[in-house]
Motif scaffolding. Structure first.
Motif, PDB file in Angstrom:
ATOM      1  N   ASP A  96       0.856  -1.192   0.000  1.00 28.60           N
ATOM      2  CA  ASP A  96       0.000   0.000   0.000  1.00 28.60           C
ATOM      3  C   ASP A  96       0.889   1.237   0.000  1.00 28.60           C
TER       4      ASP A  96
ATOM      5  N   HIS B 133      -2.249   1.976   9.253  1.00 28.95           N
ATOM      6  CA  HIS B 133      -2.827   0.694   9.688  1.00 28.95           C
ATOM      7  C   HIS B 133      -1.843  -0.445   9.523  1.00 28.95           C
TER       8      HIS B 133
ATOM      9  N   HIS C 143      -6.502  -3.873   6.002  1.00 27.81           N
ATOM     10  CA  HIS C 143      -6.431  -2.992   7.173  1.00 27.81           C
ATOM     11  C   HIS C 143      -6.524  -3.846   8.428  1.00 27.81           C
TER      12      HIS C 143
ATOM     13  N   THR D 142       1.414   0.832   7.767  1.00 26.33           N
ATOM     14  CA  THR D 142       1.583   1.999   6.888  1.00 26.33           C
ATOM     15  C   THR D 142       1.712   3.255   7.730  1.00 26.33           C
TER      16      THR D 142
ATOM     17  N   GLU E 158       0.804   7.188   6.708  1.00 27.92           N
ATOM     18  CA  GLU E 158       0.158   7.856   5.571  1.00 27.92           C
ATOM     19  C   GLU E 158      -0.544   9.141   5.979  1.00 27.92           C
TER      20      GLU E 158
ATOM     21  N   GLU F  46       2.175   7.958   1.401  1.00 30.84           N
ATOM     22  CA  GLU F  46       2.040   6.709   2.160  1.00 30.84           C
ATOM     23  C   GLU F  46       3.115   5.703   1.769  1.00 30.84           C
TER      24      GLU F  46
END
Ligand code: MF3
Ligand code: CO
Ligand code: CO
Length: 255
Positions: free
Chosen positions: A107, A170, A177, A201, A203, A234
């Motif tokens: 991500d 997350h 998530h 992450t 972000e 991110e």
């Protein structure tokens, strides 16, 4: 559910997914220009992910999200739905890519400048980027999630910007998530202890104006309540024995 620690082998697999996501951002760069629609950018990314990468675009049908990427333009904070709106000179937009490869998620997102945005808009993008970097640089065993949030908040607010509270980073792995929630604000020494094998992450969404957001009637698009510009970067990263490993950073690239 709790935090799922990843083994070194699993982190190798997550880096594969992470690099694919980073490569989508690299691929789409040349397509981001005046007159292209966000829907067209979505189609290009979808084809690249599914055909070239043999991977899965995680957003598509995630909790009903209708497209394969998120495109968040100007005052849109996050989760913008690609559509038939053409990009115009001076727009800033975040493209957020999540791919699934061999069951693992990667991500990452970044800002793109369309034509020549104002100095103010360009500065906001730089502040959002540097806020993310300040957070990443805090990551090592022994520190806590609150240390990350505090570093981001202190930096962004020192530049006169605000940090969105309504959405956060997350944990990520086989699930898009998962725990923990990674807040982009907070107090030092507070929150979950960082240990090797955690993958999450960072972000931060940084607003030029106030921190409050509003959700549009489409159920996804989030914009700044005061209509000020918003920017976000991110990365997905793993906590290592002595620091961090940015899984979505391509070899040779800076974070
Ligand atoms: N990629 C976003 C994130 O950073 C989540 C998008 S959810 C979607 O967590 F459904 F909008 F795609
Ligand atoms: Co994310
Ligand atoms: Co994302």
């Amino acid at each position: 559910m709790g935090i799922v620690l990843k083994t070194p082998e699993e982190i190798v697999a997550m880096r594969v997914a992470g690099h694919l996501a980073g490569e989508v951002l690299r691929m789409i760069r040349e397509h981001v220009r005046v007159g292209v629609t966000t829907g067209e950018l979505d189609e290009i990314c979808h084809a690249y992910i599914t055909e070239e990468q043999q991977a899965v675009p995680a957003p598509l049908n995630y909790r009903g999200f209708p497209k394969s990427i998120c495109t968040s333009v100007n005052q849109v904070v996050c989760h913008g739905i690609p559509g038939n709106k053409k990009l115009k000179n001076g727009d800033i937009l975040n493209i957020d890519i999540t791919v699934i490869k061999d069951g693992w998620h990667g991500d990452t997102s970044k800002m793109f400048l369309v034509g020549e945005p104002t100095v103010r808009a360009r500065q906001l993008c730089e502040i959002a980027h540097d806020s993310m970097v300040k957070g990443i640089e805090m990551v090592k065993p022994g520190l806590r999630l609150g240390d990350i949030g505090h570093a981001i908040q202190r930096y962004a607010e020192s530049k006169g910007c605000s940090v969105v509270r309504d959405y956060c980073g997350h944990g990520i792995g086989r699930v898009f998530h998962e725990d923990p929630q990674v807040l982009h604000y907070g107090r030092p020494g507070v929150g979950e202890l960082l240990v090797p094998g955690m993958v999450f992450t960072i972000e931060p969404m940084i607003n030029h104006g106030k921190k409050e957001t509003r959700l549009l009637a489409d159920g996804w698009t989030v914009h700044t309540k005061d209509r000020s510009l918003s920017a976000q970067y991110e990365h997905t990263l793993a906590v290592t024995e002595d620091g961090y490993d940015v899984l979505t950073c391509l070899p040779g690239d800076e974070i």
